[in-house]
Enzyme design. Sequence first.
Site, PDB file in Angstrom:
ATOM      1  N   GLU A 161       0.709  -1.108   0.064  1.00  0.00           N
ATOM      2  CA  GLU A 161      -0.003   0.009   0.015  1.00  0.00           C
ATOM      3  C   GLU A 161       0.890   1.159   0.004  1.00  0.00           C
ATOM      4  OE1 GLU A 161      -4.350  -1.508   1.758  1.00  0.00           O
ATOM      5  OE2 GLU A 161      -2.782  -0.636   3.258  1.00  0.00           O
ATOM      6  N   GLU A 237      -6.500  -7.385  -0.520  1.00  0.00           N
ATOM      7  CA  GLU A 237      -6.925  -7.507   0.903  1.00  0.00           C
ATOM      8  C   GLU A 237      -8.535  -7.193   0.738  1.00  0.00           C
ATOM      9  OE1 GLU A 237      -5.125  -5.067   3.721  1.00  0.00           O
ATOM     10  OE2 GLU A 237      -3.018  -5.708   3.266  1.00  0.00           O
TER      11      GLU A 237
END
Length: 595
Positions: A161, A237
Amino acid sequence: MPALTTTSDGFQLHGAPLRIISGALHYFRVHPDQWPDRLHKARLMGLNTVETYIPWNLHQPTPDTLVLDGLLDLPRFLRLAAAEGLHVILRPGPFICAEWDGGGLPHWLTADPANADIRLRSSDPRFTDAVDRYLDLLLPPLLPHMAASGGPVIAVQVENEYGAYGDDTAYLKHLEQSLRGRGVEELLFTCDQADPTHLANGSLPGVLTTATFGSRIDGSLERLRAHQPEGPLMCAEFWIGWFDHWGGPHHGRDAADAAADLDRLLAAGASVNIYMFHGGTNFGFTNGANHHHTYAPTITSYDYDAPLTESGDPGPKYHAFREVIARHAPVPDDPAPAPAPKLPPTTVELTRRAPLLPLAGRPVHSTATDTPLSADDLGLRAGYVLYRTTVPSVPTEGTGLLHFTGGVGDRAQVFLDGAPAGVLERERQEETLPVHVPRPGAVLDVLVENMGRVNYGPRIGARKGLLGPVTFDGTPLRGWDVHPLPLDAVPDEKEIPFTPAATPTCAEPAFHHGTFDVLTPADTFLALPGWTKGQAWINGFHLGRYWNRGPQRTLYVPAPVLRSGSNDLVLLELHATTTPRAHLTDTPDLGHRES
């Protein structure tokens, strides 16, 4: 050539179509004797893949070491996954977030004064050189487990991320080249939140982009497809629960709601990694913390309201997800697993104790500066530091103001001549404490607890311990004796002079010891009504932190920690207890759930 390749809209493994249906299972949050059970239950739910982060800070606790045993025996975990018929996705970071201490970045990166201005997660050569040295150690034992060598690892993530943190494409390119140059042939990918700016900042040309989200499935997939017009759609995710902070609510998500979104994802033809399939536990001193507007440490449990509970039992999401997956992919014919047996309720009498403060070991003495050494200066990743000096002069009325410049990292208990004088907390942004000093020359003790290093955002690497000079009514206090208390292993009988407890209650920081008998080891949960805050060990295994602030009220005790016959329970209680008893129960209590 990688075993896993991409087409215009999907994956192929060795040339055959593959839809990745994965679940996150962090080996380092599960007792290693329970890995086979958790992996088997992953396959029974219908998963064909498991995903795990790799915590750099535990695997490389010092710059010249690599730890790959016990809870960190990643090669064994990969062998077990292969034996269960599961593929594996590895996410080695170097940053992992994961609500894990420091986001997985080693504390020694910033502890060295020469690196005081190091730019973490960037192409700063001090950072990339450290990453490369780590990969030099980590990757050789893992390469035999890559799909190119017949192993289960089919994909490896680059950073984590990153688009929410920076836009240093040269750094991401360096990581890609570092992995390739050390023999990783498998598919590489990045993952970022499904936001156009995050996706743009965190992506790398020639590397698959995946997204992270937990709802608004159609819109999230549309943004991913707009960023990457061709290639498989994958949610790396899929958030189906959440984590908790001390003093906050226990988070959850309705199973039917999460299952409906999973169904939307799979109906759209996307691949998925369920975060988390099994959350596990932040054993020992491994929990992280957030620091947005204020510091907020994460609790010991990482249950995450996942399909498989913290103790490995199927929860409502397990059955709901299994039903959804069966609509889109083969699911084993075996019945869903039953809950594991639990230990019968047991009461533990803690009949011996030893005060903590007199046990402080040899100090590091500092006289040349007004600023005491921080925990990082002492080389401590976690644990406690006891600071000791004297208050040389006292106002006539005996009352004055202690000021801790810069605050504390993260929670300080203050004592004067051994008597409690107050508490300061980073999460409350406290720096001052009015105290009554009983006499000139009174001994000032400050016990500072590291509550977990920040794992997300620009405050990663923030220091622990006392963070600046300490004054009393404006006068600097000097001559600090600084006692490291890492407590990375429970002190044994030779180090702690336990004596029979004279009273059933205790109002000072102290170790407490008791024994209990077990006929057949089984999972259980440690409940501590009447206790305040501290750490717990059973048979030397560090269960983690307890705190009556909640929401968590019990600590998970894995069955392999117990033994038939006599077992030892040690508690470090930092404040006070109104009872000499602890309880082992058959039901967890993670607090009032907020959906």
